[in-house]
Write an enzyme that holds these catalytic residues in place. Sequence first.
Site, PDB file in Angstrom:
ATOM      1  N   LYS A   1     -71.859  55.406  36.665  1.00 24.95           N
ATOM      2  CA  LYS A   1     -72.793  55.491  35.707  1.00 24.95           C
ATOM      3  C   LYS A   1     -73.370  57.249  35.720  1.00 24.95           C
ATOM      4  O   LYS A   1     -73.951  57.588  34.911  1.00 24.95           O
ATOM      5  CB  LYS A   1     -74.231  54.770  35.958  1.00 24.95           C
ATOM      6  CG  LYS A   1     -73.544  53.401  35.526  1.00 24.95           C
ATOM      7  CD  LYS A   1     -74.962  52.262  35.376  1.00 24.95           C
ATOM      8  CE  LYS A   1     -74.525  50.905  35.075  1.00 24.95           C
ATOM      9  NZ  LYS A   1     -75.199  50.210  36.156  1.00 24.95           N
TER      10      LYS A   1
ATOM     11  N   CYS B   1     -31.833  72.045  38.517  1.00 26.23           N
ATOM     12  CA  CYS B   1     -32.335  71.115  39.221  1.00 26.23           C
ATOM     13  C   CYS B   1     -31.033  70.696  40.364  1.00 26.23           C
ATOM     14  O   CYS B   1     -30.002  70.316  39.757  1.00 26.23           O
ATOM     15  CB  CYS B   1     -32.708  69.901  38.295  1.00 26.23           C
ATOM     16  SG  CYS B   1     -32.816  68.352  39.257  1.00 26.23           S
TER      17      CYS B   1
ATOM     18  N   CYS C   1     -29.617  66.903  39.680  1.00 27.49           N
ATOM     19  CA  CYS C   1     -29.062  66.700  38.289  1.00 27.49           C
ATOM     20  C   CYS C   1     -27.513  66.753  38.494  1.00 27.49           C
ATOM     21  O   CYS C   1     -26.951  67.433  39.283  1.00 27.49           O
ATOM     22  CB  CYS C   1     -28.998  67.833  37.175  1.00 27.49           C
ATOM     23  SG  CYS C   1     -30.718  67.369  36.136  1.00 27.49           S
TER      24      CYS C   1
ATOM     25  N   HIS D   1     -32.555  64.093  33.868  1.00 28.73           N
ATOM     26  CA  HIS D   1     -33.693  64.658  34.457  1.00 28.73           C
ATOM     27  C   HIS D   1     -35.112  64.347  33.689  1.00 28.73           C
ATOM     28  O   HIS D   1     -36.240  64.441  34.460  1.00 28.73           O
ATOM     29  CB  HIS D   1     -33.262  66.165  34.297  1.00 28.73           C
ATOM     30  CG  HIS D   1     -34.278  67.135  34.888  1.00 28.73           C
ATOM     31  ND1 HIS D   1     -34.231  67.391  36.272  1.00 28.73           N
ATOM     32  CD2 HIS D   1     -35.459  67.688  34.464  1.00 28.73           C
ATOM     33  CE1 HIS D   1     -35.190  68.245  36.511  1.00 28.73           C
ATOM     34  NE2 HIS D   1     -35.982  68.378  35.647  1.00 28.73           N
TER      35      HIS D   1
ATOM     36  N   ASN E   1     -42.425  59.323  45.881  1.00 27.03           N
ATOM     37  CA  ASN E   1     -43.712  60.273  45.635  1.00 27.03           C
ATOM     38  C   ASN E   1     -43.504  60.639  44.205  1.00 27.03           C
ATOM     39  O   ASN E   1     -42.317  61.332  43.934  1.00 27.03           O
ATOM     40  CB  ASN E   1     -43.750  61.471  46.428  1.00 27.03           C
ATOM     41  CG  ASN E   1     -44.121  61.218  47.707  1.00 27.03           C
ATOM     42  OD1 ASN E   1     -44.900  60.394  48.123  1.00 27.03           O
ATOM     43  ND2 ASN E   1     -43.631  61.967  48.876  1.00 27.03           N
TER      44      ASN E   1
ATOM     45  N   CYS F   1     -44.580  66.033  44.932  1.00 23.43           N
ATOM     46  CA  CYS F   1     -43.328  65.800  44.566  1.00 23.43           C
ATOM     47  C   CYS F   1     -42.845  67.111  44.208  1.00 23.43           C
ATOM     48  O   CYS F   1     -43.156  67.737  43.041  1.00 23.43           O
ATOM     49  CB  CYS F   1     -43.047  64.753  43.744  1.00 23.43           C
ATOM     50  SG  CYS F   1     -41.161  64.650  43.033  1.00 23.43           S
ATOM     51  N   SER F   2     -41.721  67.553  44.745  1.00 21.61           N
ATOM     52  CA  SER F   2     -41.302  69.065  44.394  1.00 21.61           C
ATOM     53  C   SER F   2     -40.230  69.024  43.187  1.00 21.61           C
ATOM     54  O   SER F   2     -39.890  70.303  42.904  1.00 21.61           O
ATOM     55  CB  SER F   2     -40.697  69.647  45.884  1.00 21.61           C
ATOM     56  OG  SER F   2     -39.674  68.680  46.210  1.00 21.61           O
TER      57      SER F   2
ATOM     58  N   HIS G   1     -37.195  65.540  38.600  1.00 21.78           N
ATOM     59  CA  HIS G   1     -35.937  64.473  38.412  1.00 21.78           C
ATOM     60  C   HIS G   1     -36.294  63.288  39.189  1.00 21.78           C
ATOM     61  O   HIS G   1     -36.811  63.164  40.182  1.00 21.78           O
ATOM     62  CB  HIS G   1     -34.792  65.193  39.231  1.00 21.78           C
ATOM     63  CG  HIS G   1     -33.684  64.458  38.627  1.00 21.78           C
ATOM     64  ND1 HIS G   1     -32.482  64.900  37.858  1.00 21.78           N
ATOM     65  CD2 HIS G   1     -32.872  63.196  38.878  1.00 21.78           C
ATOM     66  CE1 HIS G   1     -31.568  64.174  37.656  1.00 21.78           C
ATOM     67  NE2 HIS G   1     -31.720  63.001  38.158  1.00 21.78           N
TER      68      HIS G   1
ATOM     69  N   HIS H   1     -36.216  60.462  41.338  1.00 23.00           N
ATOM     70  CA  HIS H   1     -35.710  60.088  42.562  1.00 23.00           C
ATOM     71  C   HIS H   1     -36.757  59.455  43.736  1.00 23.00           C
ATOM     72  O   HIS H   1     -37.762  59.748  43.467  1.00 23.00           O
ATOM     73  CB  HIS H   1     -35.150  61.391  43.275  1.00 23.00           C
ATOM     74  CG  HIS H   1     -36.277  62.417  43.766  1.00 23.00           C
ATOM     75  ND1 HIS H   1     -36.817  63.087  42.807  1.00 23.00           N
ATOM     76  CD2 HIS H   1     -36.639  62.688  44.879  1.00 23.00           C
ATOM     77  CE1 HIS H   1     -37.821  63.912  43.556  1.00 23.00           C
ATOM     78  NE2 HIS H   1     -37.414  63.698  44.934  1.00 23.00           N
TER      79      HIS H   1
ATOM     80  N   GLN I   1     -36.972  58.142  48.059  1.00 21.32           N
ATOM     81  CA  GLN I   1     -36.538  58.577  49.400  1.00 21.32           C
ATOM     82  C   GLN I   1     -36.338  57.530  50.292  1.00 21.32           C
ATOM     83  O   GLN I   1     -37.038  56.208  49.973  1.00 21.32           O
ATOM     84  CB  GLN I   1     -37.182  59.430  50.085  1.00 21.32           C
ATOM     85  CG  GLN I   1     -37.480  60.852  49.367  1.00 21.32           C
ATOM     86  CD  GLN I   1     -38.270  61.736  50.356  1.00 21.32           C
ATOM     87  OE1 GLN I   1     -37.909  62.078  51.482  1.00 21.32           O
ATOM     88  NE2 GLN I   1     -39.245  62.485  49.692  1.00 21.32           N
TER      89      GLN I   1
ATOM     90  N   HIS J   1     -42.687  47.697  51.871  1.00 19.08           N
ATOM     91  CA  HIS J   1     -42.800  47.304  53.301  1.00 19.08           C
ATOM     92  C   HIS J   1     -42.186  45.952  53.416  1.00 19.08           C
ATOM     93  O   HIS J   1     -42.331  45.091  52.533  1.00 19.08           O
ATOM     94  CB  HIS J   1     -44.172  47.234  53.790  1.00 19.08           C
ATOM     95  CG  HIS J   1     -44.948  48.314  54.200  1.00 19.08           C
ATOM     96  ND1 HIS J   1     -46.386  48.652  54.166  1.00 19.08           N
ATOM     97  CD2 HIS J   1     -44.313  49.481  54.930  1.00 19.08           C
ATOM     98  CE1 HIS J   1     -46.347  49.876  54.816  1.00 19.08           C
ATOM     99  NE2 HIS J   1     -45.276  50.107  54.881  1.00 19.08           N
TER     100      HIS J   1
ATOM    101  N   HIS K   1     -43.145  43.209  50.272  1.00 20.10           N
ATOM    102  CA  HIS K   1     -44.133  43.756  48.982  1.00 20.10           C
ATOM    103  C   HIS K   1     -43.960  45.106  48.679  1.00 20.10           C
ATOM    104  O   HIS K   1     -43.121  45.920  49.706  1.00 20.10           O
ATOM    105  CB  HIS K   1     -45.454  43.170  49.231  1.00 20.10           C
ATOM    106  CG  HIS K   1     -46.067  43.820  50.276  1.00 20.10           C
ATOM    107  ND1 HIS K   1     -45.585  43.121  51.709  1.00 20.10           N
ATOM    108  CD2 HIS K   1     -46.542  44.817  50.859  1.00 20.10           C
ATOM    109  CE1 HIS K   1     -46.574  44.058  52.658  1.00 20.10           C
ATOM    110  NE2 HIS K   1     -46.999  45.060  52.091  1.00 20.10           N
TER     111      HIS K   1
END
Length: 321
Positions: free
Chosen positions: A8, A30, A33, A92, A132, A139-140, A143, A145, A147, A260, A275
């Site tokens: 509020k 990239c 790509c 991309h 990420n 995230c750098s 594209h 992706h 990890q 996880h 999950h």
Amino acid sequence: MVSPHRTKRPWQGKVEKRSDEVRPNYDPSCYLCPGNVRANGTLTPKYEDTYVFDNDFGALLPTTSDDAYKNGLLVADGEKGICRVICFSPNHALTLPDMKVNDIKKVVDLWQNEYATLGALPYINHIQIFENKGATMGCSNPHPHGQIWAQKSIPQEVIKKSTQQKIYWDKNKSSLLKDYIEQELALDERIVATNEHFVALVPFWAAWPYEAMIVPRRHLQNISQFTEKEKQGFAAILQNLTKRFDMVFDTSFPYSSGIHQSPTDGQTHPEWHCHMSFYPPLLRSATIKKFMVGYEMFGNPQRDITAEMAADTLKSFEVKV
Ligand SMILES: [Zn+2]
């Protein structure tokens, strides 16, 4: 700690609309790509669906020594591991919510395959699949992706979950998360979306404003146990949830997401119920994010909007597949 009265307080920030920046389907600069050369000179093949490779600058290396270091109070262990990069699509311009369910299913297939292959290595005891998304999350490369970090030791966050699930399993001979989602489905206050095989919800303990979780209805320890139908269902609910995220502030919603699941340490882990969790930072607009600072660093997380308000917002959208 939940403090909805804080919403509020006067808000003078502006609500920004989705930027009109249109990304090309192919970016010659990239390194993810198809057909481009990476910094270390490796050619990325002209892949058509997904593509996975060892991270050229991985934090974990399979050649690291197992030697331990001990000097009084100072203790350290050698950490062997493998870091992999997964391209979700050759396009991309796409993000997970923009992809077709059948194409997301190919990402799920790859996650399943990587979990089984990496998990079979004798020195790999934990596999962390994560994404990420967005510059806000560090995230750098835009594209699409994710990890995978596979490693010898079991990380702290996983140990915490292992411990609590084991206590519950030993006491009740039942999956903690299966019992939890059954209670949530009965209450229907924090459920965002469901299908035959999965439930997406804002967990009761959510700390991030639009934190969410996808839980399989079946008590499954890890992704290697998903059937074809479950993989299809997982892809569908992934698309559904992430499309909802993008509608909250009419922007490509940044987040960190991760799966996880049971360790690959050769033990059976009946206590585990795998999950996927999503930690998105946006709070008030496409540019105003929640900061976990001050009290949150020194005390506990505090929420400005309730988990129920977040779930109501997320489920209010009509999702077009
Ligand atoms: Zn690219």
